[in-house]
Write a protein that holds these residues in place. Structure first.
Motif, PDB file in Angstrom:
ATOM      1  N   ALA A   1       0.827  -1.206   0.000  1.00  0.00           N
ATOM      2  CA  ALA A   1       0.000   0.000   0.000  1.00  0.00           C
ATOM      3  C   ALA A   1       0.864   1.260   0.000  1.00  0.00           C
ATOM      4  N   VAL A   2       1.914   1.281   0.835  1.00  0.00           N
ATOM      5  CA  VAL A   2       2.775   2.458   0.938  1.00  0.00           C
ATOM      6  C   VAL A   2       3.553   2.682  -0.362  1.00  0.00           C
ATOM      7  N   VAL A   3       4.024   1.611  -0.985  1.00  0.00           N
ATOM      8  CA  VAL A   3       4.740   1.743  -2.258  1.00  0.00           C
ATOM      9  C   VAL A   3       3.809   2.316  -3.330  1.00  0.00           C
ATOM     10  N   THR A   4       2.576   1.831  -3.351  1.00  0.00           N
ATOM     11  CA  THR A   4       1.596   2.350  -4.309  1.00  0.00           C
ATOM     12  C   THR A   4       1.340   3.834  -4.073  1.00  0.00           C
ATOM     13  N   LEU A   5       1.148   4.209  -2.807  1.00  0.00           N
ATOM     14  CA  LEU A   5       0.935   5.614  -2.471  1.00  0.00           C
ATOM     15  C   LEU A   5       2.160   6.457  -2.806  1.00  0.00           C
ATOM     16  N   HIS A   6       3.348   5.887  -2.602  1.00  0.00           N
ATOM     17  CA  HIS A   6       4.586   6.601  -2.923  1.00  0.00           C
ATOM     18  C   HIS A   6       4.641   6.942  -4.409  1.00  0.00           C
ATOM     19  N   ILE A   7       4.312   5.967  -5.252  1.00  0.00           N
ATOM     20  CA  ILE A   7       4.343   6.197  -6.695  1.00  0.00           C
ATOM     21  C   ILE A   7       3.314   7.257  -7.082  1.00  0.00           C
TER      22      ILE A   7
END
Length: 244
Positions: A203-209
Motif C-alpha cells: 500500500a505504501v509503495v503504491t501511495l509513494h508512486i
C-alpha cells in the motif's frame, strides 16, 4: 517568467540505494504474492522451496541495502542525512503547515530534498522495510534454516543424534516432531507481522508512486529524473537550500 535554477540534491550512494531498493522490493512483492497465493498456483514442494529461496535472496539484498542507507544517513550530503529524513526538529511543524497550505493553494513550495510531507512517508517506509527485514530473517531461519538464525532453529528441531547442518526443508525423518511443533508455534507471530507488513508495504509503495506523480505534476522540480542525475531544476527558491 519562472526563474529556473539547478540544485544538487541526491548524492550517488542515495540514488543507488533508491534503485536497488526498488528492485529488491519489487522482487519481494512479486514472490511474496506468489507464496501467499500458493493454493491458487499449486506449486510442487520443491517449487515452493525454490520460490522461498528466491524471496529470501531478495530479502537479503533489501536488508543489506537498507543497513547501508541507515549508515549513509550519518555521512551523506545534507539531503541524505537523518535530519532531512525524519520528521521533527526545530521548525518542522511550521514548515509542514507552510508546505501543506502552499500545496492546497496550488503553488506548492519546491524542496531540493524531501518536503515535510515526504519526510513522513519516507520514515514510514523505512520502518516497514526494517520490520520486514527483521521478521523475514526469522522466517528464513525457521522455514529454510538460512542464516543468521537458521543453525539455531535447526539445532532446536533436529532429532537426537542428528547433526543440525543436515536439517533441510522437508527432511521430516531428521527432526523431532515435538520440537518442530514448538518451533512453528514460536514462528507464528512473526508470520502474522510479516504478512501484515507485506500488505502495508504494498500500500505504501503504491501511495509513494502516486505521490511522486502528483508532486511532479503540481510542484515540478524534475523529481523522477533527479533520482538518475542527482540534480533538481526548480522554478522557485527552495526553503531547504543554502541560498534560501
Amino acid at each position: 517568467m519562472p526563474d529556473y535554477k539547478e540544485y544538487v540534491a541526491w548524492d550517488l550512494p542515495t540514488r543507488l540505494f533508491h534503485w536497488i531498493n526498488a528492485l529488491a522490493v519489487f522482487g519481494l512483492l512479486v514472490t511474496g504474492l506468489d507464496i501467499l497465493l500458493d493454493t491458487l498456483f499449486h506449486h510442487s514442494p520443491g517449487g515452493k522451496v525454490t520460490l522461498k529461496n528466491v524471496h529470501v535472496l531478495f530479502g537479503y539484498l533489501m536488508a543489506a541495502n537498507l543497513l547501508w542507507r541507515f549508515v549513509w544517513a550519518f555521512f551523506g550530503n545534507r539531503y541524505a542525512r537523518w535530519r532531512a529524513i525524519v520528521p521533527g526538529g526545530p521548525g518542522y511543524l511550521t514548515a509542514l503547515r507552510a508546505y501543506t497550505a502552499s500545496f492546497l493553494a496550488g503553488e506548492p513550495q519546491q524542496y531540493v530534498g524531501h518536503n515535510p510531507l515526504a519526510r513522513i512517508a519516507v520514515s514510514l517506509l523505512f520502518v516497514l522495510l526494517l520490520m520486514q527485514a527483521a521478521t523475514g530473517l526469522v522466517l528464513a531461519g525457521t522455514d529454510l534454516y538460512w542464516p543468521p538464525f537458521g543453525h539455531w532453529f535447526a539445532a532446536w528441531v533436529a532429532a537426537p543424534g542428528v547433526d543440525p547442518a543436515l536439517v533441510v526443508p522437508g527432511a521430516t525423518d531428521l527432526i523431532d516432531k515435538t520440537a518442530y511443533d514448538a518451533m512453528r508455534a514460536f514462528r507464528k507471530p512473526f508470520v502474522m507481522v510479516h504478512e501484515f507488513g507485506f500488505y502495508a508495504l504494498a500500500a505504501v509503495v503504491t501511495l509513494h508512486i502516486i505521490a511522486v506523480v502528483v508532486t511532479e505534476l503540481h510542484e515540478g522540480g524534475s523529481i523522477t529524473s533527479a533520482m538518475f542525475t542527482g540534480r533538481k531544476i526548480l522554478s522557485r527558491r527552495p526553503p531547504d537550500s543554502d541560498e534560501s
